[in-house]
Design an enzyme around this catalytic site. Sequence first.
Site, PDB file in Angstrom:
ATOM      1  N   ASN A 145       0.845  -1.203   0.000  1.00 46.45           N
ATOM      2  CA  ASN A 145       0.000   0.000   0.000  1.00 46.45           C
ATOM      3  C   ASN A 145       0.873   1.243   0.000  1.00 46.45           C
ATOM      4  OD1 ASN A 145       0.553   0.766   2.891  1.00 46.45           O
ATOM      5  ND2 ASN A 145      -0.395  -1.240   3.220  1.00 46.45           N
ATOM      6  N   ASP A 156      -4.598  -6.599   4.828  1.00 45.07           N
ATOM      7  CA  ASP A 156      -5.688  -7.401   5.409  1.00 45.07           C
ATOM      8  C   ASP A 156      -5.713  -8.802   4.818  1.00 45.07           C
ATOM      9  OD1 ASP A 156      -6.657  -5.320   7.044  1.00 45.07           O
ATOM     10  OD2 ASP A 156      -7.681  -4.427   5.332  1.00 45.07           O
ATOM     11  N   LYS A 166       8.781 -16.872 -10.917  1.00 44.06           N
ATOM     12  CA  LYS A 166       7.988 -15.788 -11.472  1.00 44.06           C
ATOM     13  C   LYS A 166       6.823 -16.334 -12.292  1.00 44.06           C
ATOM     14  CE  LYS A 166       8.249 -11.880 -14.654  1.00 44.06           C
ATOM     15  NZ  LYS A 166       9.119 -11.125 -15.589  1.00 44.06           N
ATOM     16  N   PRO A 185      -3.164 -12.301   9.404  1.00 43.74           N
ATOM     17  CA  PRO A 185      -3.333 -12.134  10.855  1.00 43.74           C
ATOM     18  C   PRO A 185      -3.733 -10.704  11.200  1.00 43.74           C
ATOM     19  CG  PRO A 185      -1.283 -13.288  10.381  1.00 43.74           C
ATOM     20  CD  PRO A 185      -1.811 -12.810   9.069  1.00 43.74           C
ATOM     21  N   ASP A 186      -4.676 -10.545  12.113  1.00 39.31           N
ATOM     22  CA  ASP A 186      -5.140  -9.227  12.543  1.00 39.31           C
ATOM     23  C   ASP A 186      -4.327  -8.815  13.767  1.00 39.31           C
ATOM     24  OD1 ASP A 186      -6.510  -6.993  13.552  1.00 39.31           O
ATOM     25  OD2 ASP A 186      -8.395  -7.674  12.668  1.00 39.31           O
ATOM     26  N   PHE A 233      -5.021   3.137  14.487  1.00 41.76           N
ATOM     27  CA  PHE A 233      -5.247   4.178  13.490  1.00 41.76           C
ATOM     28  C   PHE A 233      -6.342   3.716  12.535  1.00 41.76           C
ATOM     29  CE2 PHE A 233      -1.605   6.138  15.141  1.00 41.76           C
ATOM     30  CZ  PHE A 233      -1.416   7.387  14.545  1.00 41.76           C
TER      31      PHE A 233
END
Length: 417
Positions: free
Chosen positions: A221, A290, A300, A316-317, A334
């Site tokens: 991200n 997530d 590849k 895993p959270d 956050f």
Amino acid sequence: MHSLDSLEGKRIVLGVSGGIAAYKAAALTSKLTQAGATVHVIMTKHAVEFVQPLTFQALSHQPVHTDVFAEPDPHVISHIDLADRADLILVAPATANVIAKMAHGLADDMLTTTVLATKAPVLVAPAMNVNMYDHPATQANMRQLAEYGYRFIEPGEGLLACGWVGKGRLAEPEEIVAAVAAFFAEQRQVDCTDKDLSGKTVLVTAGPTREKIDPVRYITNHASGKMGYAIAEAARDRGAHVILVSGPTSLPQPAGVRFVAVESVQEMFDAVMRDLPESDIVIKSAAVSDYRPKTVHEHKMKKGDGPLVLELDKAPDILKTIGERKTKQFVVGFAAETQNLTENAKSKLERKNLDMIVANNVLTEGAGMGSDTNIVTLMARSGEQVELAKMSKRAVADKLLDAILLLSEQRSLRELS
């Protein structure tokens, strides 16, 4: 932006090394001088090839130093005198060569001998070709300087003088002046700050995670890590023992903290759970994946004619697990949202058993990932919330730590406003 008042009366040694960006150092000298600083310019022999010393002398109203063996005042040794009396050494532009020399303690000219001799803080503004900037040697040298406590002003991205497009352009003089002013304002704040986190262990997560698809591809991200690093530095300055668990970022490691580098969600999960029992405050600012690929391919993946379907499993959270396992810890999460900010943040606060959540809309100008500023709302488990105006991420970090201490003492969050 910090007021330029913090520059009044400051003695700044400006090191100018040999790159085309040296011309910007002339404008920088002028702006620092106009803001009330006394600027002593040191030029390398290669910098003199780009801009004449007389230019800097006229703008700074001070002699310009180019030769370590030139000693105009017999009562002092020039580079030692400059090193001893500086409030800040600013190297701008800093070429790959001068960064390498500083990282390895070489002292073969006026600039590097002064840097090696000083106990003043050092601020470095790199400027070079994008490939030189990205080279592992340059990155390793900057990490080494960061371990020494040097700070960096990130270069900009765009068309470079060499014709390449990418990261490596010297920050604009206005940006550098603002960074210097922010540094002195921060130092003034630190000098006046009680060590109110002494004896506390603060665990901070920062940056993105990467989930491998195959040896050359991954899911990630846009998180830069800037908010988490600012929190770690603020907690350190307030006397805490800080553990910073960081995903991959381009930021230098903060000095004076225990730094744990991770890449995947699982690695971050394991690192956090290992240090959770000994932590007093946990601030999870990292933007973790997530989901992760169900299968990581050994080789590849080759492009086919049809669409590619990627099967994902739940990762895993980390924050939820912290909320389940916490005992004495004050836990902060956050919530980076794009819509329904308050509702989504409150839901996360409850679902994950947090003591506080920091909510921001990443689509708001000045609050997105990668920005040097943030606009956040602090929400406590008691239902109290405070909206903070746009401010630097370091200022947000201090406000957040203030709020944690207030709530830990069962005082009202409203005292922050």
